[in-house]
Design an enzyme around this catalytic site. Structure first.
Site, PDB file in Angstrom:
ATOM      1  N   LEU A 114      19.907 169.219   7.783  1.00 14.06           N
ATOM      2  CA  LEU A 114      20.794 170.320   8.181  1.00 14.06           C
ATOM      3  C   LEU A 114      20.443 169.612   9.324  1.00 14.06           C
ATOM      4  O   LEU A 114      21.290 170.126  10.901  1.00 14.06           O
ATOM      5  CB  LEU A 114      20.189 171.351   7.803  1.00 14.06           C
ATOM      6  CG  LEU A 114      19.647 172.377   7.211  1.00 14.06           C
ATOM      7  CD1 LEU A 114      18.812 173.352   6.535  1.00 14.06           C
ATOM      8  CD2 LEU A 114      20.936 172.231   6.683  1.00 14.06           C
ATOM      9  N   GLY A 171      16.366 175.149   3.476  1.00 11.96           N
ATOM     10  CA  GLY A 171      15.230 175.093   4.663  1.00 11.96           C
ATOM     11  C   GLY A 171      13.638 175.729   3.483  1.00 11.96           C
ATOM     12  O   GLY A 171      13.810 174.718   2.240  1.00 11.96           O
ATOM     13  N   ASN A 199      11.841 188.953   2.045  1.00 16.01           N
ATOM     14  CA  ASN A 199      10.979 190.419   2.460  1.00 16.01           C
ATOM     15  C   ASN A 199       9.733 190.210   3.251  1.00 16.01           C
ATOM     16  O   ASN A 199       9.287 190.865   4.185  1.00 16.01           O
ATOM     17  CB  ASN A 199      10.676 190.474   1.346  1.00 16.01           C
ATOM     18  CG  ASN A 199       9.650 189.857   0.631  1.00 16.01           C
ATOM     19  OD1 ASN A 199       8.282 189.722   1.266  1.00 16.01           O
ATOM     20  ND2 ASN A 199       9.843 188.902  -0.227  1.00 16.01           N
ATOM     21  N   TYR A 231       7.750 181.262   8.596  1.00 16.76           N
ATOM     22  CA  TYR A 231       8.015 181.510   7.861  1.00 16.76           C
ATOM     23  C   TYR A 231       8.956 182.876   7.428  1.00 16.76           C
ATOM     24  O   TYR A 231      10.823 183.229   8.149  1.00 16.76           O
ATOM     25  CB  TYR A 231       7.666 181.200   6.236  1.00 16.76           C
ATOM     26  CG  TYR A 231       8.906 181.563   5.053  1.00 16.76           C
ATOM     27  CD1 TYR A 231      10.282 181.024   4.789  1.00 16.76           C
ATOM     28  CD2 TYR A 231       8.595 182.462   4.111  1.00 16.76           C
ATOM     29  CE1 TYR A 231      10.739 181.335   3.844  1.00 16.76           C
ATOM     30  CE2 TYR A 231      10.224 183.232   3.351  1.00 16.76           C
ATOM     31  CZ  TYR A 231      10.594 182.166   3.019  1.00 16.76           C
ATOM     32  OH  TYR A 231      11.863 182.876   2.273  1.00 16.76           O
ATOM     33  N   SER A 237      11.665 187.954  -4.793  1.00 11.38           N
ATOM     34  CA  SER A 237      11.507 187.279  -6.056  1.00 11.38           C
ATOM     35  C   SER A 237      12.363 186.682  -7.024  1.00 11.38           C
ATOM     36  O   SER A 237      12.372 187.773  -7.400  1.00 11.38           O
ATOM     37  CB  SER A 237      10.029 187.291  -6.320  1.00 11.38           C
ATOM     38  OG  SER A 237       8.802 187.457  -5.274  1.00 11.38           O
ATOM     39  N   ARG A 261       2.676 192.879  -7.895  1.00  9.23           N
ATOM     40  CA  ARG A 261       3.125 192.816  -6.503  1.00  9.23           C
ATOM     41  C   ARG A 261       5.115 192.361  -6.595  1.00  9.23           C
ATOM     42  O   ARG A 261       6.191 193.605  -6.438  1.00  9.23           O
ATOM     43  CB  ARG A 261       2.786 191.578  -5.275  1.00  9.23           C
ATOM     44  CG  ARG A 261       4.077 191.978  -4.442  1.00  9.23           C
ATOM     45  CD  ARG A 261       3.002 191.354  -3.349  1.00  9.23           C
ATOM     46  NE  ARG A 261       4.171 190.712  -2.035  1.00  9.23           N
ATOM     47  CZ  ARG A 261       4.906 189.926  -2.094  1.00  9.23           C
ATOM     48  NH1 ARG A 261       5.177 189.297  -2.905  1.00  9.23           N
ATOM     49  NH2 ARG A 261       5.745 189.809  -1.071  1.00  9.23           N
TER      50      ARG A 261
END
Length: 272
Positions: free
Chosen positions: A50, A71, A110, A138, A167, A176
């Site tokens: 990038l 990324g 998230n 992040y 996810s 979770r």
């Protein structure tokens, strides 16, 4: 906006990129693939960093839209996040602006809101306009990406749908994740809706399936025409038997970002 046909998929060699390059062509898209690593089985894919402005200009030239997944997808030292996720996303937006690409679908996370407390049973779902509370460098980079998208809409009229992905795996792997899971098929449905909805400006949406244990409000995603079909509940009994129910007194269970909240300096964190 007319349905785009040629879409640049960055991060095409990654886990989510691999899933999407398998599923999105069924919606009629011709995918142009880009990754810093070679894309297995795709000899025509563009291998570029990038930071390579010239390669990015060539990659975005003539496409109808971009799905930006490239990324670092884990926590990492700030210098690495800065180069790949912050500067890299800026370079992509600049290339898209210079080449007249009208829309980007940005893979937010998230973890841009990771320190937000999860709702307990009976409490309202987390709205999309909740204040951003990144849990890591992040997550901070994803907050930057959302702000960059807003700037390019306000200043240049480039549209973006920022998708705060939970996810996206074939099946959830933790208790979770029962609340944040997005099946690959629903992921493709959401990206298709983000590519084809009219007049999105800069729209932020949560990216998950229609999970029984959902923590966040999918209203803005549904407003794009997204209709999730899957639910993680079919995996719940086995995961709870193996891992137990979430403990509200455990910070990893109490906040949206899970273990990213409590282990911000471990390189790398397990992917979630």
């Amino acid at each position: 906006m007319p349905a785009p046909r040629t879409v640049l998929l960055t991060g095409a060699a990654g886990g989510l990129g691999t899933l999407m390059r398998e599923l999105l062509p069924a919606y009629g898209y011709e995918l142009r693939l880009l990754d810093v690593a070679p894309v297995t089985g795709a000899p025509d894919a563009i291998t570029a960093d990038l930071a390579d402005i010239g390669a990015l200009r060539e990659a975005v030239r003539g496409v109808d839209a971009i799905i930006h997944l490239a990324g670092i997808s884990l926590e990492a030292p700030f210098e690495m996040i800065l180069r790949a996720n912050i500067e890299g996303t800026y370079h992509l937006y600049e290339a898209a602006r210079e080449e007249g690409v009208p829309r980007i679908v940005f893979a937010s996370s998230n973890h841009a809101t990771g320190h937000t407390p999860r709702p307990l049973p009976g409490e309202p779902l987390i709205p999309v306009d909740t204040p951003r509370r990144p849990d890591t460098y992040y997550g901070l980079s994803k907050s930057f990406g959302e702000d960059l998208a807003q700037l390019y809409w306000d200043r240049h009229g480039m549209e973006t749908v920022s998708v705060r992905i939970g996810s996206c795996f074939p099946e959830p792997t933790s208790v979770r994740m029962l609340s944040l899971w997005m099946s690959p098929q629903d992921g493709a449905r959401l990206f298709h809706a983000a590519l084809t909805a009219e007049a999105v400006g800069h729209t932020v949406v949560y990216g998950s399936s229609a999970n029984t244990r959902l923590w966040w409000d999918l209203t803005s995603a549904r407003s794009l025409g997204y209709e999730p079909q899957d639910d993680s509940e079919g995996f719940a009994a086995q995961l709870i038997a193996e891992q137990g129910e979430l403990d509200p007194g455990n910070p990893e269970h109490a906040c949206l970002g899970g273990h990213f909240v409590t282990n911000p300096t471990m390189w790398p964190l397990p992917r979630d």
